[in-house]
Scaffold this motif. Sequence first.
Motif, mmCIF file in Angstrom:
data_model
loop_
_atom_site.group_PDB
_atom_site.id
_atom_site.type_symbol
_atom_site.label_atom_id
_atom_site.label_comp_id
_atom_site.label_asym_id
_atom_site.label_seq_id
_atom_site.Cartn_x
_atom_site.Cartn_y
_atom_site.Cartn_z
ATOM 1 N N ILE A 126 -32.978 18.472 33.339
ATOM 2 C CA ILE A 126 -33.176 20.285 33.278
ATOM 3 C C ILE A 126 -33.065 21.433 34.522
ATOM 4 C CG2 ILE A 126 -35.691 21.425 33.415
ATOM 5 C CD1 ILE A 126 -36.511 19.073 31.798
ATOM 6 N N ARG A 127 -33.211 20.131 35.809
ATOM 7 C CA ARG A 127 -32.533 21.239 36.747
ATOM 8 C C ARG A 127 -31.546 21.482 36.488
ATOM 9 N NH1 ARG A 127 -29.973 20.299 40.536
ATOM 10 N NH2 ARG A 127 -28.591 18.795 40.037
ATOM 11 N N LYS A 128 -30.369 20.756 36.450
ATOM 12 C CA LYS A 128 -29.099 21.533 35.809
ATOM 13 C C LYS A 128 -28.771 22.448 34.550
ATOM 14 C CE LYS A 128 -26.640 17.829 38.065
ATOM 15 N NZ LYS A 128 -26.075 16.048 37.363
ATOM 16 N N LEU A 129 -30.017 22.556 33.630
ATOM 17 C CA LEU A 129 -29.854 23.024 32.608
ATOM 18 C C LEU A 129 -30.065 24.550 33.326
ATOM 19 C CD1 LEU A 129 -29.376 23.763 29.798
ATOM 20 C CD2 LEU A 129 -31.797 22.634 29.208
ATOM 21 N N THR A 130 -31.368 24.811 33.603
ATOM 22 C CA THR A 130 -32.237 25.855 34.192
ATOM 23 C C THR A 130 -31.923 26.791 35.312
ATOM 24 O OG1 THR A 130 -33.530 24.972 35.392
ATOM 25 C CG2 THR A 130 -34.435 25.305 33.179
ATOM 26 N N GLU A 131 -30.803 25.859 36.475
ATOM 27 C CA GLU A 131 -30.752 26.664 38.073
ATOM 28 C C GLU A 131 -29.365 26.111 37.939
ATOM 29 O OE1 GLU A 131 -32.545 24.494 40.354
ATOM 30 O OE2 GLU A 131 -34.754 24.953 40.105
ATOM 31 N N GLY A 132 -28.275 25.352 37.525
ATOM 32 C CA GLY A 132 -26.737 25.705 37.191
ATOM 33 C C GLY A 132 -26.225 23.960 38.012
ATOM 34 N N GLU A 133 -25.710 24.125 38.822
ATOM 35 C CA GLU A 133 -24.341 23.682 39.654
ATOM 36 C C GLU A 133 -23.850 24.184 40.646
ATOM 37 O OE1 GLU A 133 -23.770 19.011 37.261
ATOM 38 O OE2 GLU A 133 -23.109 20.377 36.509
ATOM 39 N N PRO A 134 -22.832 23.345 41.626
ATOM 40 C CA PRO A 134 -22.448 24.462 42.638
ATOM 41 C C PRO A 134 -21.132 24.386 41.672
ATOM 42 C CG PRO A 134 -23.944 22.879 44.125
ATOM 43 C CD PRO A 134 -24.427 22.754 42.201
ATOM 44 N N VAL A 135 -20.464 25.057 42.422
ATOM 45 C CA VAL A 135 -19.253 25.007 41.727
ATOM 46 C C VAL A 135 -17.600 25.339 42.800
ATOM 47 C CG1 VAL A 135 -17.305 27.179 40.546
ATOM 48 C CG2 VAL A 135 -19.788 26.514 39.523
ATOM 49 N N VAL A 136 -16.879 24.858 42.929
ATOM 50 C CA VAL A 136 -16.227 25.510 43.676
ATOM 51 C C VAL A 136 -14.965 26.307 43.147
ATOM 52 C CG1 VAL A 136 -13.503 24.256 44.805
ATOM 53 C CG2 VAL A 136 -15.831 22.535 43.914
ATOM 54 N N VAL A 137 -15.109 26.869 44.526
ATOM 55 C CA VAL A 137 -14.492 28.461 44.259
ATOM 56 C C VAL A 137 -13.077 28.957 45.513
ATOM 57 C CG1 VAL A 137 -16.363 29.478 43.446
ATOM 58 C CG2 VAL A 137 -16.595 29.756 45.922
ATOM 59 N N GLY A 138 -13.003 27.944 46.212
ATOM 60 C CA GLY A 138 -12.446 27.799 47.382
ATOM 61 C C GLY A 138 -12.072 26.145 47.883
ATOM 62 N N TYR A 139 -10.616 25.705 48.048
ATOM 63 C CA TYR A 139 -10.234 24.731 48.153
ATOM 64 C C TYR A 139 -8.648 24.681 48.964
ATOM 65 C CZ TYR A 139 -8.923 19.457 47.499
ATOM 66 O OH TYR A 139 -9.121 18.561 48.221
ATOM 67 N N GLY A 140 -8.708 23.647 49.643
ATOM 68 C CA GLY A 140 -7.974 23.288 50.472
ATOM 69 C C GLY A 140 -6.629 24.947 51.290
ATOM 70 N N GLY A 141 -7.752 25.385 51.635
ATOM 71 C CA GLY A 141 -7.526 27.155 52.489
ATOM 72 C C GLY A 141 -6.906 28.073 51.151
ATOM 73 N N ARG A 142 -6.909 27.969 50.022
ATOM 74 C CA ARG A 142 -6.991 28.756 49.038
ATOM 75 C C ARG A 142 -8.008 29.557 48.404
ATOM 76 N NH1 ARG A 142 -4.225 28.293 44.032
ATOM 77 N NH2 ARG A 142 -4.985 26.724 43.648
ATOM 78 N N ILE A 143 -8.393 30.685 47.991
ATOM 79 C CA ILE A 143 -9.857 31.132 47.567
ATOM 80 C C ILE A 143 -9.152 30.719 45.910
ATOM 81 C CG2 ILE A 143 -11.100 33.109 47.133
ATOM 82 C CD1 ILE A 143 -10.651 33.203 49.270
ATOM 83 N N LEU A 144 -9.785 30.581 44.781
ATOM 84 C CA LEU A 144 -9.950 30.087 43.163
ATOM 85 C C LEU A 144 -10.317 31.261 43.134
ATOM 86 C CD1 LEU A 144 -11.036 26.880 43.238
ATOM 87 C CD2 LEU A 144 -8.241 27.328 44.201
ATOM 88 N N ASP A 145 -9.421 32.685 42.721
ATOM 89 C CA ASP A 145 -10.134 33.417 42.044
ATOM 90 C C ASP A 145 -10.235 33.700 40.429
ATOM 91 O OD1 ASP A 145 -9.329 35.167 44.177
ATOM 92 O OD2 ASP A 145 -7.302 35.054 44.074
ATOM 93 N N GLU A 146 -9.453 32.635 39.382
ATOM 94 C CA GLU A 146 -9.649 32.467 38.969
ATOM 95 C C GLU A 146 -10.874 31.845 38.529
ATOM 96 O OE1 GLU A 146 -8.164 29.028 39.961
ATOM 97 O OE2 GLU A 146 -6.803 30.546 40.183
ATOM 98 N N ARG A 147 -11.543 30.708 39.287
ATOM 99 C CA ARG A 147 -13.441 30.554 38.953
ATOM 100 C C ARG A 147 -14.100 31.825 40.092
ATOM 101 N NH1 ARG A 147 -12.999 24.669 41.231
ATOM 102 N NH2 ARG A 147 -12.809 23.553 39.144
ATOM 103 N N LEU A 148 -13.839 32.534 40.909
ATOM 104 C CA LEU A 148 -15.045 33.535 41.118
ATOM 105 C C LEU A 148 -14.231 34.457 39.534
ATOM 106 C CD1 LEU A 148 -13.167 34.581 44.354
ATOM 107 C CD2 LEU A 148 -15.452 33.488 44.194
#
Length: 162
Positions: A90-112
Amino acid sequence: MFEMSLPWWELVLRGAAVYAVLLVLMRLSGKRTVGQFTPFDLLVVMLLSEGVSNALTGGEESLVGGLIAACTLLGLNALVSRLSARSDRIRKLTEGEPVVVGYGGRILDERLRAEHVTREDVLEALREADCDVADMKLALLEADGKISILRQAKDMAAHLRG
């Protein structure tokens, strides 16, 4: 003052329906937190409250009708909070989960773009963490809209010494 034009249960049903629809719409709208609201976001919230007010009360203007609607909304909010605290699903449904928006020195523009977050928001979080993009191990868009930065391990040792 105490006489209502609608039965009390209709106000409860209206309140529950409005709450459920707004909860879904807010989840779909992204993870921007109240502290990150732009003037446009604030305007939308203000107009949203005005737009749903008649749906919430069905034109009921009595004191009791308003209090029933308010109690319904607060009660549903308390119920959802308690259920979220007891159930990860229920927490994941109502609040969501963390999302990776950068990894290994790269910002993931598509995720943003998918999360409706700007590159500048990530760069600001990096500055607040005193971290260069190249030194970033991971950037997480948390469920509450905050961006957390984790540094590369080699940089952490140098940072702790200096």
